[in-house]
Design an enzyme around this catalytic site. Sequence first.
Site, PDB file in Angstrom:
ATOM      1  N   LYS A  14       0.830  -1.215   0.000  1.00 34.32           N
ATOM      2  CA  LYS A  14       0.000   0.000   0.000  1.00 34.32           C
ATOM      3  C   LYS A  14       0.860   1.260   0.000  1.00 34.32           C
ATOM      4  O   LYS A  14       0.630   2.175  -0.782  1.00 34.32           O
ATOM      5  CB  LYS A  14      -0.940   0.026   1.224  1.00 34.32           C
ATOM      6  CG  LYS A  14      -1.870  -1.176   1.299  1.00 34.32           C
ATOM      7  CD  LYS A  14      -2.852  -1.052   2.469  1.00 34.32           C
ATOM      8  CE  LYS A  14      -2.221  -1.108   3.841  1.00 34.32           C
ATOM      9  NZ  LYS A  14      -1.696  -2.437   4.221  1.00 34.32           N
ATOM     10  N   ARG A  89      -9.421   0.247   9.518  1.00 32.18           N
ATOM     11  CA  ARG A  89      -8.987  -1.139   9.745  1.00 32.18           C
ATOM     12  C   ARG A  89      -9.983  -1.897  10.596  1.00 32.18           C
ATOM     13  O   ARG A  89      -9.742  -3.078  10.904  1.00 32.18           O
ATOM     14  CB  ARG A  89      -7.640  -1.134  10.474  1.00 32.18           C
ATOM     15  CG  ARG A  89      -6.434  -1.426   9.611  1.00 32.18           C
ATOM     16  CD  ARG A  89      -5.212  -1.242  10.483  1.00 32.18           C
ATOM     17  NE  ARG A  89      -4.078  -1.987  10.050  1.00 32.18           N
ATOM     18  CZ  ARG A  89      -3.036  -1.434   9.406  1.00 32.18           C
ATOM     19  NH1 ARG A  89      -3.027  -0.172   9.067  1.00 32.18           N
ATOM     20  NH2 ARG A  89      -2.009  -2.178   9.099  1.00 32.18           N
ATOM     21  N   ARG A 128      11.754  -6.811   4.760  1.00 32.30           N
ATOM     22  CA  ARG A 128      11.697  -5.375   5.058  1.00 32.30           C
ATOM     23  C   ARG A 128      12.244  -5.090   6.458  1.00 32.30           C
ATOM     24  O   ARG A 128      12.896  -4.087   6.689  1.00 32.30           O
ATOM     25  CB  ARG A 128      10.233  -4.905   4.960  1.00 32.30           C
ATOM     26  CG  ARG A 128      10.047  -3.422   5.181  1.00 32.30           C
ATOM     27  CD  ARG A 128       8.631  -2.967   4.847  1.00 32.30           C
ATOM     28  NE  ARG A 128       7.696  -3.227   5.937  1.00 32.30           N
ATOM     29  CZ  ARG A 128       6.381  -2.983   5.873  1.00 32.30           C
ATOM     30  NH1 ARG A 128       5.845  -2.499   4.763  1.00 32.30           N
ATOM     31  NH2 ARG A 128       5.598  -3.231   6.899  1.00 32.30           N
ATOM     32  N   ARG A 134      11.694  -1.492  11.876  1.00 33.32           N
ATOM     33  CA  ARG A 134      10.387  -1.607  12.530  1.00 33.32           C
ATOM     34  C   ARG A 134      10.330  -2.860  13.389  1.00 33.32           C
ATOM     35  O   ARG A 134      10.438  -3.970  12.863  1.00 33.32           O
ATOM     36  CB  ARG A 134       9.277  -1.646  11.472  1.00 33.32           C
ATOM     37  CG  ARG A 134       8.948  -0.300  10.910  1.00 33.32           C
ATOM     38  CD  ARG A 134       7.875  -0.386   9.851  1.00 33.32           C
ATOM     39  NE  ARG A 134       6.658  -1.066  10.302  1.00 33.32           N
ATOM     40  CZ  ARG A 134       5.548  -1.117   9.588  1.00 33.32           C
ATOM     41  NH1 ARG A 134       5.492  -0.545   8.407  1.00 33.32           N
ATOM     42  NH2 ARG A 134       4.500  -1.755  10.053  1.00 33.32           N
ATOM     43  N   ARG A 146      -0.293  -9.678  13.484  1.00 35.93           N
ATOM     44  CA  ARG A 146      -0.902  -8.649  12.635  1.00 35.93           C
ATOM     45  C   ARG A 146      -1.891  -9.275  11.659  1.00 35.93           C
ATOM     46  O   ARG A 146      -2.922  -8.694  11.340  1.00 35.93           O
ATOM     47  CB  ARG A 146       0.175  -7.859  11.897  1.00 35.93           C
ATOM     48  CG  ARG A 146       0.766  -6.772  12.786  1.00 35.93           C
ATOM     49  CD  ARG A 146       2.194  -6.460  12.454  1.00 35.93           C
ATOM     50  NE  ARG A 146       2.362  -5.757  11.201  1.00 35.93           N
ATOM     51  CZ  ARG A 146       3.536  -5.674  10.540  1.00 35.93           C
ATOM     52  NH1 ARG A 146       4.598  -6.265  11.044  1.00 35.93           N
ATOM     53  NH2 ARG A 146       3.612  -4.996   9.435  1.00 35.93           N
TER      54      ARG A 146
HETATM   55  P1  ADP Z   1       1.277  -2.722   7.932  1.00 41.80           P
HETATM   56  O1  ADP Z   1       0.093  -2.521   7.044  1.00 41.80           O
HETATM   57  O2  ADP Z   1       2.494  -3.136   7.173  1.00 41.80           O
HETATM   58  O3  ADP Z   1       0.991  -3.588   9.124  1.00 41.80           O
HETATM   59  P2  ADP Z   1       1.111   0.016   8.941  1.00 41.80           P
HETATM   60  O4  ADP Z   1       2.265   0.912   8.893  1.00 41.80           O
HETATM   61  O5  ADP Z   1      -0.081   0.347   8.138  1.00 41.80           O
HETATM   62  O6  ADP Z   1       1.734  -1.367   8.535  1.00 41.80           O
HETATM   63  O7  ADP Z   1       0.638  -0.176  10.453  1.00 41.80           O
HETATM   64  C1  ADP Z   1       1.540  -0.526  11.479  1.00 41.80           C
HETATM   65  C2  ADP Z   1       0.806  -0.626  12.814  1.00 41.80           C
HETATM   66  O8  ADP Z   1       0.215   0.647  13.145  1.00 41.80           O
HETATM   67  C3  ADP Z   1      -0.365  -1.612  12.878  1.00 41.80           C
HETATM   68  O9  ADP Z   1       0.058  -2.922  13.118  1.00 41.80           O
HETATM   69  C4  ADP Z   1      -1.170  -1.012  14.047  1.00 41.80           C
HETATM   70  O10 ADP Z   1      -0.590  -1.313  15.299  1.00 41.80           O
HETATM   71  C5  ADP Z   1      -1.020   0.482  13.834  1.00 41.80           C
HETATM   72  N1  ADP Z   1      -2.120   1.015  12.997  1.00 41.80           N
HETATM   73  C6  ADP Z   1      -1.994   1.558  11.758  1.00 41.80           C
HETATM   74  N2  ADP Z   1      -3.201   1.922  11.283  1.00 41.80           N
HETATM   75  C7  ADP Z   1      -4.111   1.586  12.226  1.00 41.80           C
HETATM   76  C8  ADP Z   1      -5.530   1.664  12.330  1.00 41.80           C
HETATM   77  N3  ADP Z   1      -6.272   2.178  11.337  1.00 41.80           N
HETATM   78  N4  ADP Z   1      -6.127   1.222  13.461  1.00 41.80           N
HETATM   79  C9  ADP Z   1      -5.410   0.725  14.462  1.00 41.80           C
HETATM   80  N5  ADP Z   1      -4.086   0.581  14.437  1.00 41.80           N
HETATM   81  C10 ADP Z   1      -3.424   1.003  13.341  1.00 41.80           C
END
Ligand code: ADP
Length: 191
Positions: A14, A89, A128, A134, A146
Site C-alpha cells: 500500500k 482497519r 523489510r 520496525r 498482525r
Molecule cells: P502494515 O500494514 O504493514 O501492518 P502500517 O504501517 O499500516 O503497517 O501499520 C503498522 C501498525 O500501526 C499496525 O500494526 C497497528 O498497530 C497500527 N495502525 C496503523 N493503522 C491503524 C488503524 N487504522 N487502526 C489501528 N491501528 C493502526
Amino acid sequence: MINIVLFGKPGAGKGTQAEFLKEKYNLVHLSTGDIFRFNIKNDTELGKLAKTFMDKGDLVPDEVTINMLQSEVDKNPDAAGFLFDGFPRTIAQAEALDSFLENKGQNITATVALEADDNILVARLLERGKTSGRPDDQDEEKIRNRYEEYNQKTAPLMNYYKNQGKFFAVDGIGTIAEVNERLNMIFDKLV
Ligand code: ADP
C-alpha cells in the site's frame, strides 16, 4: 473530491503504491502507520501510547486512531481528495469515517484492495524488517499477530464496502510497475 481507501494486508504494498498514486491523482496521502511512527519518533504522548500496541502487532484502539485521522484530514482543508492508507482497519473506523465525511458533504468514492498470498507477504515483511528498523517487522510471531488482527477485524470491511458497491481489487503480485499499472486502470475510472 475523490476519497479512496487503499486496502490490503500488511506488506501488500500500500505504502509503495500510494507514493505513485498520490502524485498522479493529486491526492493527500494519509497513512495511519506512518503518522503513528512519526509520533513515536518524536516521542509525543500519542506516540508513546501507540507504541505499546504497535510493537506487539496489535491494532491501536479505535478511539485514538479515529481522532488522529480526523485531525489529519482537518489539517488539509484544500485537498482535492484523500488517499487513506491503513485506515479504516475496523468496522467502527469505517463507520466513523463515513459519518465524518458525510458531515462535510463528502463520501468514500471507492476502496481498492491489493491482493496477495499470506506466505509471500510474511516473507516480504521479514525482508523489510532487516532494513526498516520496525520492531513489528522483525519477529514472525508479531507478523502473524498482525495477520490475526487483519483477519478478525479488518477483513470484514471487504463486505462493508462490497455492500455499498465500492469495492475493487487488483492482484498485488508482480513488479511495482505492473501493480501500479493495474491500479491506474481502476483509478482512471474513478476520478
Ligand atoms: P502494515 O500494514 O504493514 O501492518 P502500517 O504501517 O499500516 O503497517 O501499520 C503498522 C501498525 O500501526 C499496525 O500494526 C497497528 O498497530 C497500527 N495502525 C496503523 N493503522 C491503524 C488503524 N487504522 N487502526 C489501528 N491501528 C493502526
